[in-house]
Design an enzyme around this catalytic site. Structure first.
Site, PDB file in Angstrom:
ATOM      1  CD1 TRP A  65      -2.481  -5.170   7.796  1.00 30.42           C
ATOM      2  CD2 TRP A  65      -3.330  -3.417   9.229  1.00 30.42           C
ATOM      3  NE1 TRP A  65      -2.632  -4.544   6.748  1.00 30.42           N
ATOM      4  CE2 TRP A  65      -2.994  -3.347   6.978  1.00 30.42           C
ATOM      5  CE3 TRP A  65      -4.301  -1.901   9.594  1.00 30.42           C
ATOM      6  CZ2 TRP A  65      -2.805  -1.863   6.819  1.00 30.42           C
ATOM      7  CZ3 TRP A  65      -4.146  -1.200   8.867  1.00 30.42           C
ATOM      8  CH2 TRP A  65      -3.084  -1.352   7.826  1.00 30.42           C
ATOM      9  CG  MET A  66      -7.279  -8.002   4.668  1.00 28.25           C
ATOM     10  SD  MET A  66      -8.846  -8.835   3.628  1.00 28.25           S
ATOM     11  CE  MET A  66      -8.317 -10.609   4.719  1.00 28.25           C
ATOM     12  CD  GLU A 107       1.376   1.228  -2.741  1.00 31.00           C
ATOM     13  OE1 GLU A 107       2.647   1.000  -1.983  1.00 31.00           O
ATOM     14  OE2 GLU A 107       0.826   1.671  -2.329  1.00 31.00           O
ATOM     15  CG  PHE A 150       6.125  -5.303   0.453  1.00 30.59           C
ATOM     16  CD1 PHE A 150       5.701  -6.001   2.031  1.00 30.59           C
ATOM     17  CD2 PHE A 150       6.195  -4.630   0.384  1.00 30.59           C
ATOM     18  CE1 PHE A 150       6.176  -4.815   3.116  1.00 30.59           C
ATOM     19  CE2 PHE A 150       6.810  -3.308   1.499  1.00 30.59           C
ATOM     20  CZ  PHE A 150       6.424  -3.481   2.734  1.00 30.59           C
ATOM     21  CB  SER A 151       0.935  -7.284  -3.186  1.00 30.06           C
ATOM     22  OG  SER A 151       0.758  -6.964  -1.666  1.00 30.06           O
ATOM     23  CG  ASP A 195      -2.138  -4.267  -1.023  1.00 27.94           C
ATOM     24  OD1 ASP A 195      -2.472  -3.600   0.122  1.00 27.94           O
ATOM     25  OD2 ASP A 195      -1.046  -4.494  -1.882  1.00 27.94           O
ATOM     26  NE  ARG A 215       5.258  -1.412  -2.398  1.00 29.06           N
ATOM     27  CZ  ARG A 215       5.915   0.161  -2.728  1.00 29.06           C
ATOM     28  NH1 ARG A 215       6.969   0.029  -2.625  1.00 29.06           N
ATOM     29  NH2 ARG A 215       5.519   1.294  -1.772  1.00 29.06           N
ATOM     30  CG  ASP A 216       3.087  -4.314  -5.064  1.00 30.55           C
ATOM     31  OD1 ASP A 216       3.499  -4.844  -4.344  1.00 30.55           O
ATOM     32  OD2 ASP A 216       2.627  -2.912  -4.982  1.00 30.55           O
ATOM     33  CD  GLN A 271       1.139  -7.593   1.272  1.00 31.40           C
ATOM     34  OE1 GLN A 271       1.977  -7.398   2.051  1.00 31.40           O
ATOM     35  NE2 GLN A 271       1.291  -9.108   1.052  1.00 31.40           N
TER      36      GLN A 271
HETATM   37  C1  FRU Z   1      -0.060  -1.450  -1.300  1.00 27.80           C
HETATM   38  C2  FRU Z   1       0.925  -1.846  -0.703  1.00 27.80           C
HETATM   39  C3  FRU Z   1       1.832  -2.296  -1.650  1.00 27.80           C
HETATM   40  C4  FRU Z   1       2.478  -3.572  -0.746  1.00 27.80           C
HETATM   41  C5  FRU Z   1       1.822  -3.807   0.381  1.00 27.80           C
HETATM   42  C6  FRU Z   1       2.241  -3.762   1.530  1.00 27.80           C
HETATM   43  O1  FRU Z   1      -1.738  -1.606  -0.482  1.00 27.80           O
HETATM   44  O2  FRU Z   1       1.853  -0.626  -0.222  1.00 27.80           O
HETATM   45  O3  FRU Z   1       2.885  -1.558  -2.724  1.00 27.80           O
HETATM   46  O4  FRU Z   1       3.198  -4.807  -1.605  1.00 27.80           O
HETATM   47  O5  FRU Z   1       0.771  -3.031   0.000  1.00 27.80           O
HETATM   48  O6  FRU Z   1       1.930  -4.146   2.132  1.00 27.80           O
END
Ligand code: FRU
Length: 436
Positions: free
Chosen positions: A14-15, A205, A76-77, A17, A152-153, A33
């Site tokens: 699975w891939m 996000e 996470f990202s 972000d 996040r992110d 990700q």
């Molecule tokens: C966006 C997201 C980000 C998060 C990541 C988790 O696609 O939901 O906000 O960090 O994917 O996989």
């Protein structure tokens, strides 16, 4: 190790972000990700691919994996910067508050907390997941500022006088929101300001802010944005903004553009290439797996420029040059697919093995209903807004992705596809090119 040409694809897993996209020590690094154990989302790792030219990518395996209390349920990202030859990766560590919360709706129950974390590397390839991770921003405590679960992110950049970070969050008023932080040393961060606006969903996000040729751009992926009956309400949008760096004040206009009018791209992230261009990559959300084996890929890297207040996403010159060999029929195309070029008049169309691209007045439209796989809940028809210029299209055809660049990036429509046949039929002269 697996290699990919132009489009980075999930290597048997699975891939989602793009993460930590950077040109570092003479190579492009694309982290992403990844759930390495199967073609579905799960506790997030960072996969890693490396390229010398943005065209040929070599997969390097897993760079980050859950290993600390703060990220035990997912890395996470996040993003990357370089300082004094060292690579700094920023990401969001996720910790569930319930055992096995995937049995419930994790996102709606908010049964997790998110902290911002850092890990470094001396060479961009080796990461010490056991000893080198640090929490730099604890889960948000004040609900007025942001959300302990949905913050996040981290996207970090070098400003004029300091380092800056933007995070996406969910405001107490129900609107999406961004939090800005500043640091002198990349480790100690202080909160500067928040920016928010109603009408753009409930959680932002993957925010990304940058100055590029022609203007200042904000791109983000609001959740719950496009409520038109299809399953993906979360969409990636961008806008030309005003930003005052020291106080982190941003003026966001009401006008926005979709990042891509195929509405399959998500969670875009940009970096600067070796020639100083602002380059964007984004996750292609695929409705279903390919042969039950893998799901998720990246679009081709795109050059972002602003002209007369409009954001262009142009084909990267390295990609165009890679498709340098003229061919007569797509049957001669290499595994990396091919590039097609044509000028469409009103009413003209191109059929790419069942996928339709056509011009209706001053719009370019696509129809993937014959090539969308078995998922009938996804959108089938797409269109650009009215074009300013003529109807020039440059099309990249890959077995699972078709990207239609209109008028050198005025608009782009990219769609995930399945079962594309290697043929092309058109009302107009089409020129075809494949890789050497
Ligand atoms: C966006 C997201 C980000 C998060 C990541 C988790 O696609 O939901 O906000 O960090 O994917 O996989």
């Amino acid at each position: 190790m697996t290699t990919n040409t132009i489009h980075i694809k999930a290597p048997g897993c699975w891939m989602n972000d793009p993460n930590g996209f950077i040109y570092y020590k003479g190579k492009y690094h694309m982290f992403y990700q990844c759930f390495p154990y199967g073609p579905r989302w799960g506790r997030m790792h960072w996969g890693h691919a490396v390229s010398e030219d943005l065209v040929h990518w070599e997969h390097k395996g897993i760079a980050l994996f859950p290993s600390k209390r703060g990220d035990r349920d997912g890395c996470f990202s996040g993003s990357a910067v370089e300082q004094d030859g060292k690579l700094y990766l920023y990401y969001t560590g996720v910790r569930y508050l319930l055992e096995d919360p995937e049995d419930t709706n994790l996102c709606l129950d908010d049964q997790f907390v998110s902290a911002q974390m850092i890990i470094t590397s001396e060479d961009g390839v080796h990461f010490d997941n056991i000893k080198d991770k640090r929490e730099i921003i604890a889960p948000i405590g004040e609900r007025e500022r942001g959300d302990a679960a949905h913050t996040r992110d981290p996207k970090v950049w070098r400003g004029a006088d300091a380092w800056y970070m933007v995070l996406g969050t969910h405001g107490i008023d129900g609107n999406g929101r961004m939090l800005f932080y500043r640091s002198a040393d990349l480790i100690n961060w202080s909160y500067v300001n928040a920016v928010s606006k109603s009408g753009f969903g409930w959680m932002w996000e993957c925010p990304d802010y940058y100055e590029t040729k022609g203007g200042k751009v904000l791109s983000f992926s609001p959740m719950g944005f496009l409520k038109d009956g299809y399953k993906e309400e979360n969409q990636s949008i961008c806008m030309v903004v005003d930003f005052e760096e020291e106080s982190c004040t941003m003026t966001m206009p009401d006008q926005y553009q979709f990042l891509d009018y195929g509405l399959d791209l998500y969670a875009a992230q940009s970096t600067v290439d070796q020639d100083g261009r602002r380059v964007m990559a984004a996750w292609v959300r695929m409705p279903e797996t390919v042969g039950g084996e893998w799901i998720g890929m990246m679009c081709s890297p795109r050059v972002v420029e602003v002209e007369d207040g409009h954001i262009y996403f142009r084909m990267h010159p390295a990609v165009r040059e890679a498709y340098g060999r003229a061919i007569d029929t797509p049957k001669e195309a290499a595994e990396a697919g091919y590039r097609a070029e044509a000028d469409l008049e009103d009413g003209d169309g191109i059929d790419v093995g069942g996928y339709r691209i056509y011009r209706k007045g001053n719009q370019i439209c696509t129809d993937r209903s014959l090539t969308a796989g078995d998922d009938r809940a996804c959108r089938m028809q797409f269109e650009t807004p009215e074009m300013k210029n003529g109807g020039h299209v440059e099309i990249l055809v890959d077995s699972n992705l078709i990207e239609v660049f209109v008028n050198d990036g005025e608009y782009v429509i990219s769609n995930a596809v399945y079962g594309i046949e290697n043929q092309i039929v058109s009302d107009r002269k089409v020129k075809l090119f494949t890789v050497e």
